[in-house]
Design an enzyme around this catalytic site. Structure first.
Site, mmCIF file in Angstrom:
data_model
loop_
_atom_site.group_PDB
_atom_site.id
_atom_site.type_symbol
_atom_site.label_atom_id
_atom_site.label_comp_id
_atom_site.label_asym_id
_atom_site.label_seq_id
_atom_site.Cartn_x
_atom_site.Cartn_y
_atom_site.Cartn_z
ATOM 1 N N CYS A 357 0.788 -1.242 0.000
ATOM 2 C CA CYS A 357 0.000 0.000 0.000
ATOM 3 C C CYS A 357 0.821 1.295 0.000
ATOM 4 O O CYS A 357 0.516 2.203 -0.785
ATOM 5 C CB CYS A 357 -1.033 -0.010 1.127
ATOM 6 S SG CYS A 357 -0.667 -1.027 2.534
ATOM 7 N N ARG A 386 6.949 -11.233 5.279
ATOM 8 C CA ARG A 386 6.586 -10.974 6.669
ATOM 9 C C ARG A 386 7.318 -11.969 7.561
ATOM 10 O O ARG A 386 7.350 -13.171 7.272
ATOM 11 C CB ARG A 386 5.067 -11.088 6.868
ATOM 12 C CG ARG A 386 4.308 -10.000 6.109
ATOM 13 C CD ARG A 386 2.813 -10.051 6.307
ATOM 14 N NE ARG A 386 2.159 -9.060 5.453
ATOM 15 C CZ ARG A 386 0.844 -8.950 5.309
ATOM 16 N NH1 ARG A 386 0.035 -9.768 5.961
ATOM 17 N NH2 ARG A 386 0.340 -8.022 4.510
ATOM 18 N N GLN A 404 0.610 -11.218 -3.245
ATOM 19 C CA GLN A 404 -0.792 -10.806 -3.121
ATOM 20 C C GLN A 404 -1.375 -10.412 -4.476
ATOM 21 O O GLN A 404 -0.668 -9.845 -5.316
ATOM 22 C CB GLN A 404 -0.908 -9.600 -2.192
ATOM 23 C CG GLN A 404 -0.542 -9.854 -0.758
ATOM 24 C CD GLN A 404 -0.662 -8.589 0.089
ATOM 25 O OE1 GLN A 404 -0.161 -7.532 -0.282
ATOM 26 N NE2 GLN A 404 -1.342 -8.686 1.208
ATOM 27 N N ASP A 406 -3.065 -7.847 -5.168
ATOM 28 C CA ASP A 406 -3.325 -6.653 -4.365
ATOM 29 C C ASP A 406 -3.727 -5.477 -5.256
ATOM 30 O O ASP A 406 -3.173 -5.300 -6.341
ATOM 31 C CB ASP A 406 -2.046 -6.308 -3.602
ATOM 32 C CG ASP A 406 -2.302 -5.414 -2.407
ATOM 33 O OD1 ASP A 406 -3.471 -5.273 -2.011
ATOM 34 O OD2 ASP A 406 -1.331 -4.859 -1.871
ATOM 35 N N HIS A 408 -5.271 -1.152 -4.956
ATOM 36 C CA HIS A 408 -5.727 -0.009 -4.165
ATOM 37 C C HIS A 408 -6.507 0.927 -5.074
ATOM 38 O O HIS A 408 -6.029 1.305 -6.138
ATOM 39 C CB HIS A 408 -4.533 0.698 -3.518
ATOM 40 C CG HIS A 408 -3.830 -0.169 -2.528
ATOM 41 N ND1 HIS A 408 -2.787 -0.998 -2.884
ATOM 42 C CD2 HIS A 408 -4.059 -0.381 -1.201
ATOM 43 C CE1 HIS A 408 -2.394 -1.669 -1.814
ATOM 44 N NE2 HIS A 408 -3.150 -1.316 -0.786
ATOM 45 N N LYS A 493 -12.932 -3.279 7.672
ATOM 46 C CA LYS A 493 -12.817 -4.072 6.450
ATOM 47 C C LYS A 493 -13.953 -5.065 6.323
ATOM 48 O O LYS A 493 -14.515 -5.538 7.311
ATOM 49 C CB LYS A 493 -11.478 -4.819 6.420
ATOM 50 C CG LYS A 493 -11.268 -5.786 7.572
ATOM 51 C CD LYS A 493 -9.904 -6.477 7.475
ATOM 52 C CE LYS A 493 -9.657 -7.369 8.689
ATOM 53 N NZ LYS A 493 -8.379 -8.094 8.602
ATOM 54 N N HIS A 539 -8.219 -0.621 0.121
ATOM 55 C CA HIS A 539 -7.275 -1.736 -0.003
ATOM 56 C C HIS A 539 -8.104 -2.980 -0.308
ATOM 57 O O HIS A 539 -9.039 -3.286 0.439
ATOM 58 C CB HIS A 539 -6.525 -1.979 1.310
ATOM 59 C CG HIS A 539 -5.848 -0.778 1.884
ATOM 60 N ND1 HIS A 539 -4.485 -0.688 2.029
ATOM 61 C CD2 HIS A 539 -6.357 0.386 2.376
ATOM 62 C CE1 HIS A 539 -4.173 0.468 2.591
ATOM 63 N NE2 HIS A 539 -5.297 1.135 2.812
#
Length: 667
Positions: A357, A386, A404, A406, A408, A493, A539
């Site tokens: 992000c 991570r 991910q 992912d 945004h 979320k 997100h």
């Protein structure tokens, strides 16, 4: 007198000291027998706990399965702790919560006994059944902090005494007494509990395993023994659960991944996956599918750096909130000697990105953005790292390096609800394409520790709720539920929980409504009024991570993946060597039609070949012999359906398989 309002709107007046059990008995003997707890002003409480004033009351029975199961599992944990202490004097107790399918309790074993092992479980189970048979009342008591700490210290319960001393001053400290008299067993607990141990079904639980666990989850603290169990309302539910566990073991993605030659993991790269050619085919097919879906939905794909300056993570808030889960490296190594690098104390620090992000905000900030440019949807198959503890790693499901799907979405306030609604529709389409017909949507609300004002959180939560309601998904059919305290530190979320083929649920996709990060990283656009405004940042992910989603797919399909995802879509196998040339011809034509094909020309019996390729989960076996070679046909045997073998003209077989092998969005 207290006024007690029941779910049907009727009101009963009762005297102080009356309990929900008394109200149940007044309504009727059937309800008095069935009621196991009460929901008082929305809070689940003991059925024997007296009312404290005017209130609403809903009685809980075993038909209220969610509440009933949580109560039963909590009680099984307490019975477990009592059984262990009665069997093994000197054992200290710590904590014992209910879990999604059972319970556990952490113990500090006595030096005389040492850590618990699997061999201890049968005798502990028998003692638990004796405690249940005694039908010990579970009595709630309120103690002062001094009383409680003194009691624990006298009993040698140093862990409980430490915890009691740290509880907030304004918190009511409660103890549950199992039984009466001097032999009663005590535990510090908020509750609620069933009225007595006899309310549990002695045939509906099983202790499953033992593991180590650190006191309060800190590896610098004492190592404890954790005993796990599974607990249910009746034996039928337990048997069904044990059957699911047996089926889950057969579907374990680690076992199938090895059998199908998809991937492996090893100590040289803890928490990272070595993808084999066949496994990476699944990845590539999913990636190509997702790209087609997000391209059609108006996303723009980007690629961002793996390593970013620590100051960027500090500005975003992740350094303070997420530092322990990040891999940190020096910006440069100024001195190197024969023994390796020496890191200067003045080195600048960088971090491998744990999420994408902040980098997407930096792309958004390049150039001036107008309100006409929004919504801007940035997508990345972003590789993240991570620092998960070694003990938490689990195959593809919990890794340190992952990718991910992912994205945004930067949008205006007036666009937010429509964007979330569009995401709900996209997620629904993708999950159904993947073969998941059932899923639940949950709204995770503000946690105690968070950024932003209450007004901001009120607005963000209301917008997500409205979007799901407009999409018609905030219903029991979709398992709609609101989860207090489970949002991220920067945003509430929506969560998607998929149900797989054997009834397990997996939390995968999310969308978060964030006003914190755009403010912290100074993202802005020029509005219609010519002034600068902050965008809202959504997100969102649908798979969550490719690694975990592939693991879920393998277990959902027990390795028998849909044809479009299967690494090998067909094997052409010969009955006799005279058909070898024809088998090669068939394979080439299948490849020309876009299918992933192998040949099996070994001098083995056809039944052996069928069995071997079935174990490898090959979706289609095309058997050819001398007759098929002469007639230009194949004998098509779908996986697991040998009774449906068909003899088809080769062109017809190719056309059918080529169509079936198309991804769902291409049919």
């Amino acid at each position: 007198m207290f006024r007690i309002t029941l779910p049907d709107g009727s009101v009963r007046e009762v005297a102080p000291g009356t309990t929900p059990a008394d109200v149940a008995a007044a309504i009727g003997p059937g309800l008095a027998k069935a009621a196991i707890a009460a929901r008082v002003d929305g809070e689940v409480r003991d059925i024997m706990r007296p009312f404290e004033g005017d209130t609403s009351l809903a009685l809980i029975t075993s038909k209220d399965e969610k509440d009933a199961l949580e109560l039963a599992r909590h009680d099984y944990a307490h019975v477990l702790a009592e059984a262990v202490q009665r069997l093994f004097p000197g054992t200290q107790i710590t904590f014992g919560p209910a879990t999604d399918d059972g319970f556990y309790y952490d113990f500090a074993p006595s030096p005389e006994h040492g850590p618990f092992t699997e061999e201890d479980l049968p005798v502990i189970e028998e003692e638990m059944r004796r405690i249940i048979a005694r039908d010990e009342p579970l009595i709630r008591e309120v103690w002062s902090r001094e009383q409680l700490i003194d009691r624990w210290k006298k009993q040698g319960e140093t862990f409980k005494a430490e915890w009691a001393a740290e509880l907030p001053d304004n918190e009511e400290l409660t103890v549950y007494r199992a039984g009466r008299g001097e032999d009663a067993w005590l535990d510090m607990c908020r509750g609620p509990h069933l009225a007595s141990t006899g309310k549990l079904d002695p045939s509906a639980f099983k202790l499953t395993r033992v593991s180590g666990a650190y006191w309060r989850g800190d590896q610098n603290n004492a190592m404890l023994s954790r005993i796990y169990g599974t607990g249910w309302l009746n034996k039928k539910q337990l048997d069904q659960h044990l059957m699911r566990l047996e089926e889950a073991a057969k579907r374990d993605h680690r076992k199938l991944g090895q059998e199908m030659d998809l991937f492996h993991l090893q100590a040289e790269a803890h928490g990272s996956v070595f993808w084999h050619p066949k496994g990476y085919i699944i990845w590539r097919e999913l990636e190509a599918y997702m790209r087609r879906r997000i391209d059609a939905a108006g996303y723009r794909e980007v690629k961002t750096p793996q390593v970013m300056d620590a100051r960027q993570w500090e500005q975003s808030g992740h350094w303070g909130k997420y530092r322990e889960n990040m891999f940190v490296i020096p910006d440069e190594v100024p001195n190197i000697d024969d023994d390796g690098p020496i890191i200067s104390g003045n080195a600048e620090w960088m971090a491998l990105k744990p999420m994408n992000c902040p980098a997407h905000v930096l792309i958004f900030r390049q150039g001036i953005k107008s309100y006409r440019d929004l919504p801007l949807r940035l997508y990345e198959n972003g590789c993240c790292h991570r620092n998960e503890p070694h003990g938490a790693l689990h195959g593809l499901m919990r890794v340190r390096q992952f990718t991910q799907d992912d994205a945004h979405i930067f949008c205006r306030e007036d666009q937010l609800v429509a964007e979330v609604g569009a995401f709900c529709q996209l997620a629904d389409r993708i999950y159904r394409d993947m073969g998941f017909e059932g899923y639940a949507i949950k709204l995770a609300l503000r946690p105690d520790k968070r950024f932003g004002s209450d007004e901001m959180w009120d607005k963000a939560e209301a917008e997500l709720r409205e979007a799901v309601q407009r999409a018609g998904l905030a219903t029991d059919e979709y398992g709609w539920e609101e989860l207090p305290g489970e949002g991220a530190f920067y945003a509430p979320k929506l969560e998607w929980h998929l149900t797989d083929a054997i009834g397990r649920t997996w939390q995968v996709g999310t969308i978060q409504s964030d006003r914190v990060l755009p403010d912290r990283l100074d993202a802005s656009f020029v509005g219609e009024d010519g002034e600068r405004h902050r965008p809202v940042m959504l997100h969102r992910a649908i798979f969550g991570s490719y690694e975990r989603f592939i693991g879920i797919l393998i277990e959902h399909y027990a390795g028998k993946l849909p044809l479009w995802l299967a690494p090998v879509q067909a094997v052409v196998a010969t009955i006799v060597s005279d058909a070898d040339d024809y088998a090669r011809e068939v394979a080439e034509k299948l490849k020309a039609a876009g299918l992933r094909v192998e040949t099996d020309l070994r001098n083995e019996k056809i039944n052996y070949k069928v069995r071997e390729h079935s174990l490898a989960k090959v979706p289609n076996l095309l058997v050819v012999g001398k007759r098929e070679a002469e007639e230009g046909t194949v004998a098509l045997r779908p996986l697991g359906e040998s009774a449906r073998q068909e003899v088809l003209n080769l062109d017809e077989a190719i056309a059918r398989l080529a169509h079936d092998a198309l991804a769902p969005d291409m049919k």
